[in-house]
Design an enzyme around this catalytic site. Structure first.
Site, PDB file in Angstrom:
ATOM      1  CE1 TYR A  22      -3.802  -2.299   0.201  1.00 57.87           C
ATOM      2  CE2 TYR A  22      -2.557  -3.356   1.954  1.00 57.87           C
ATOM      3  CZ  TYR A  22      -3.604  -3.372   1.053  1.00 57.87           C
ATOM      4  OH  TYR A  22      -4.438  -4.451   0.990  1.00 57.87           O
ATOM      5  CG  ASN A  73      -9.668   1.895  -1.512  1.00 59.39           C
ATOM      6  OD1 ASN A  73     -10.172   0.801  -1.270  1.00 59.39           O
ATOM      7  ND2 ASN A  73      -8.362   2.078  -1.585  1.00 59.39           N
ATOM      8  CG  HIS A  79     -12.744  -8.029  -2.380  1.00 63.74           C
ATOM      9  ND1 HIS A  79     -12.322  -7.757  -3.665  1.00 63.74           N
ATOM     10  CD2 HIS A  79     -11.853  -7.435  -1.551  1.00 63.74           C
ATOM     11  CE1 HIS A  79     -11.197  -7.057  -3.610  1.00 63.74           C
ATOM     12  NE2 HIS A  79     -10.903  -6.838  -2.349  1.00 63.74           N
ATOM     13  CG  ASP A  86     -28.067  -3.218  -2.474  1.00 61.37           C
ATOM     14  OD1 ASP A  86     -27.730  -3.513  -3.640  1.00 61.37           O
ATOM     15  OD2 ASP A  86     -28.659  -4.008  -1.712  1.00 61.37           O
ATOM     16  CG  HIS A  99      -9.353  -1.318  -5.385  1.00 60.87           C
ATOM     17  ND1 HIS A  99      -9.908  -1.518  -4.143  1.00 60.87           N
ATOM     18  CD2 HIS A  99     -10.363  -1.437  -6.280  1.00 60.87           C
ATOM     19  CE1 HIS A  99     -11.195  -1.764  -4.283  1.00 60.87           C
ATOM     20  NE2 HIS A  99     -11.500  -1.708  -5.574  1.00 60.87           N
ATOM     21  CB  SER A 101      -2.707  -3.553  -4.312  1.00 62.23           C
ATOM     22  OG  SER A 101      -3.962  -4.099  -3.941  1.00 62.23           O
ATOM     23  NE  ARG A 110      -6.166  -9.118  -0.728  1.00 64.30           N
ATOM     24  CZ  ARG A 110      -6.537  -8.554   0.413  1.00 64.30           C
ATOM     25  NH1 ARG A 110      -7.449  -7.606   0.409  1.00 64.30           N
ATOM     26  NH2 ARG A 110      -5.993  -8.929   1.556  1.00 64.30           N
TER      27      ARG A 110
END
Length: 151
Positions: A22, A73, A79, A86, A99, A101, A110
């Site tokens: 990250y 993010n 996931h 919703d 994201h 990565s 992922r």
């Protein structure tokens, strides 16, 4: 124009959490870079981070009606959280998923995003700079829509 930057679970630990994945930028630094770019683009930016799924939904429900678009993010919620999917769909606002990565180059769980099908787009694997790309792109898209479809 108002844009929301909504950060999800564990993003408050940026800078110390797995820096090999990250990076070393903190969430405060990411938000400062976003705020600076928003100023250059002449847009209002509101940032929010939570580790609580319900707080994420509450924030969207409270703030999205006055916003033009969203950058998000959601972290691991990406996931599996149908609740966030919703809530984002329910805003009726365009959003870009970000994201740090490349989620497709990581563990198989992922690889799937429950948000991707309803997102305007996704920015993955660019680290903190992905947020800047998302903001610039979202603002440009919203401005184009205003020109092509004025109210």
């Amino acid at each position: 124009m108002k844009i929301l930057a909504v950060h999800g679970v564990n993003l408050n630990t940026l800078g110390t959490r797995e820096p090999h994945i990250y990076g070393s930028a903190t969430l405060a630094e990411v938000d400062a870079a976003l705020a600076a770019q928003a100023g250059e683009l002449g847009v209002e930016l509101t940032s929010f981070q939570t580790n609580h799924e319900g707080a994420f939904v509450d924030f969207l429900q409270a703030e999205a009606p006055s916003a033009d678009g969203i950058i998000t993010n959601p972290g691991a919620w990406t996931h599996y959280s149908i609740a966030l999917r919703d809530a984002l769909a329910g805003t009726g606002k365009p959003f870009i998923e970000v994201h740090f990565s490349n989620i497709h180059a990581r563990e198989p769980f992922r690889h799937r995003s429950v948000l991707a099908a309803i997102a305007r787009g996704s920015v993955i694997g660019l680290g903190w700079r992905g947020y800047l790309a998302a903001l610039e792109t979202l603002v440009a898209l919203l401005r184009e829509e205003r020109v092509n479809h004025p109210n």
